[in-house]
Design a protein around this motif. Structure first.
Motif, short mmCIF file in Angstrom:
data_model
loop_
_atom_site.label_atom_id
_atom_site.label_comp_id
_atom_site.label_asym_id
_atom_site.label_seq_id
_atom_site.Cartn_x
_atom_site.Cartn_y
_atom_site.Cartn_z
N UNK A 93 -22.99 62.21 38.07
CA UNK A 93 -21.46 62.60 37.95
C UNK A 93 -21.27 63.69 38.92
N UNK A 94 -22.18 64.67 38.88
CA UNK A 94 -22.09 65.79 39.92
C UNK A 94 -21.93 65.40 41.53
N UNK A 95 -22.76 64.41 41.64
CA UNK A 95 -22.71 64.02 43.05
C UNK A 95 -21.62 63.03 43.52
N UNK A 129 -16.55 72.24 37.37
CA UNK A 129 -18.02 72.67 36.93
C UNK A 129 -18.89 72.43 38.17
N UNK A 130 -18.70 71.75 38.96
CA UNK A 130 -19.71 71.65 40.16
C UNK A 130 -19.37 72.62 41.25
N UNK A 131 -18.36 72.95 41.41
CA UNK A 131 -17.91 74.14 42.03
C UNK A 131 -18.62 75.46 41.73
N UNK A 132 -18.60 75.49 40.42
CA UNK A 132 -18.91 76.78 39.92
C UNK A 132 -20.69 76.78 40.07
N UNK A 133 -21.33 75.97 39.80
CA UNK A 133 -22.57 75.58 39.74
C UNK A 133 -23.18 75.47 41.22
N UNK A 134 -22.51 75.09 42.16
CA UNK A 134 -22.60 75.31 43.54
C UNK A 134 -22.67 76.67 44.22
N UNK A 135 -21.50 77.48 43.60
CA UNK A 135 -21.52 78.84 44.00
C UNK A 135 -22.42 79.63 43.54
N UNK A 136 -23.34 79.12 42.38
CA UNK A 136 -24.29 80.04 41.81
C UNK A 136 -25.69 79.65 42.24
N UNK A 137 -25.87 78.38 42.63
CA UNK A 137 -27.07 77.92 42.90
C UNK A 137 -27.60 77.23 44.19
N UNK A 138 -26.51 76.80 44.92
CA UNK A 138 -27.03 75.79 46.19
C UNK A 138 -25.67 75.94 47.08
N UNK A 165 -26.76 70.76 49.98
CA UNK A 165 -26.27 69.71 48.88
C UNK A 165 -27.08 69.76 47.50
N UNK A 166 -26.27 69.48 46.53
CA UNK A 166 -26.90 69.37 45.00
C UNK A 166 -28.50 68.75 45.08
N UNK A 167 -28.50 67.59 45.90
CA UNK A 167 -30.04 67.02 45.82
C UNK A 167 -30.82 67.73 46.61
N UNK A 218 -33.97 69.06 35.94
CA UNK A 218 -34.95 68.00 35.17
C UNK A 218 -34.38 66.65 35.27
N UNK A 219 -33.20 66.48 34.86
CA UNK A 219 -32.53 65.27 35.15
C UNK A 219 -32.36 64.61 36.47
N UNK A 220 -32.35 65.76 37.57
CA UNK A 220 -32.10 65.38 38.91
C UNK A 220 -33.40 64.87 39.51
#
Length: 294
Positions: A73-75, A82-91, A95-97, A114-116
């Motif tokens: 769903x994030x991809x 939620x994706x924008x928040x996680x992207x700003x924090x971790x990547x 890209x998410x992958x 772990x799911x990725x």
């Protein structure tokens, strides 16, 4: 176990093990004051029916498959809050992958990674015009395992559209010269998109390319045995035919147990290291065994 819990939590191994133990005891008929023989491991019970198991649910792999759904769903929804928040924090700059587990990351982030890891085993690019897919770096070949080109990289940093002719078809001569015969055959079978259809990441194990928890779960089961391609086995056709027979389920289970030598005859019990006479109590002359032992 409710699916929503497995979608947002990484269940503790101790909890999963206890649930598996309770399920196994129930299946083999064990009670508090009576311990029946467990004729096979829990892992064997979780093996797909077509591969000789019973298809019991492995909760850990089901948990991971549900978390992989969140990653999917994030991809597919990169503009969600939620994706924008996680992207700003971790990547931030990738890209998410391409994101990795962070030692200082939150609980939510680490379970998503772990799911990725499972999701990455089954996704690849769907080729359209090929102008955003790297020939050697990206996964775009529709073959199970790596989804990547295995030929020696003779085209430095090439993009897939460089393998096309000006008219938009595969350059047969170039592909024949630069790739192995196996890669060549796989490439030429890929249809080239027309018009403005964009390149998409798809889930290889579903016809429409959409990730499904069920196929993610079975991929996780099969990944434990690297020597066995996804969902294939020499005995698959036989077991598939067997489970479709219109006979009572208890008869199917009896035949399934007998085919694995799991009927509690004296010969089977002795095979497990228990000191017992092999002689049948009824005839007093022959070894007590099942027909498959003869």
């Amino acid at each position: 176990m409710p699916s929503y819990a497995m979608s947002i939590f990484h269940l503790p191994k101790s909890l999963i093990a206890e649930i598996h133990r309770m399920s196994a005891r129930f299946w083999w008929g064990s009670k508090e004051n009576q311990q029946n023989i467990h004729w096979c491991t829990w892992k064997r019970l979780c093996t797909p029916e077509n591969d000789g198991g019973l298809g019991f649910c492995d909760i850990e792999k089901s948990n991971r498959a549900y978390l992989a759904k969140q990653c999917w769903r994030m991809i597919k929804n990169p503009d969600s809050l939620v994706v924008k928040v996680l992207k700003g924090c971790y990547y931030k700059d990738k890209s998410f992958l391409e994101a990795q587990k962070n030692g200082d990351g939150s609980y939510v982030w680490n379970i998503l990674i772990w799911g990725k890891d499972l999701l990455e085993e089954g996704i690849r690019w769907r080729v359209s015009n090929g102008n955003s897919i790297h020939v050697y770096k990206d996964k775009w070949i529709p073959k199970q395992s790596t989804f990547k080109i295995l030929s020696h990289p003779s085209l430095n940093d090439a993009i897939v559209d460089q393998l096309l002719t000006p008219s938009g078809n595969w350059n047969l001569q170039l592909i024949h010269e630069k790739f192995s015969s196996d890669d060549e055959n796989k490439i030429l079978r890929i249809p080239i998109g027309r018009g403005k259809r964009e390149e998409l990441i798809i889930w290889h194990y579903e016809g429409d390319g959409t990730y499904m928890v069920k196929s993610g779960y079975w991929l996780g089961i099969n990944l434990e045995d690297k020597s066995r391609p996804f969902n294939t086995n020499p005995s698959t056709r036989l077991w598939s035919f067997f489970w479709k027979l219109k006979i009572p389920s208890k008869v199917k289970i009896l035949i399934w147990k007998a085919s694995h030598y799991w009927i509690p005859t004296k010969a089977s019990i002795a095979r497990r290291g228990i000191q017992i006479s092999h002689i049948c109590d009824a005839c007093k002359s022959s070894i007590e065994t099942t027909l498959v032992d003869l």
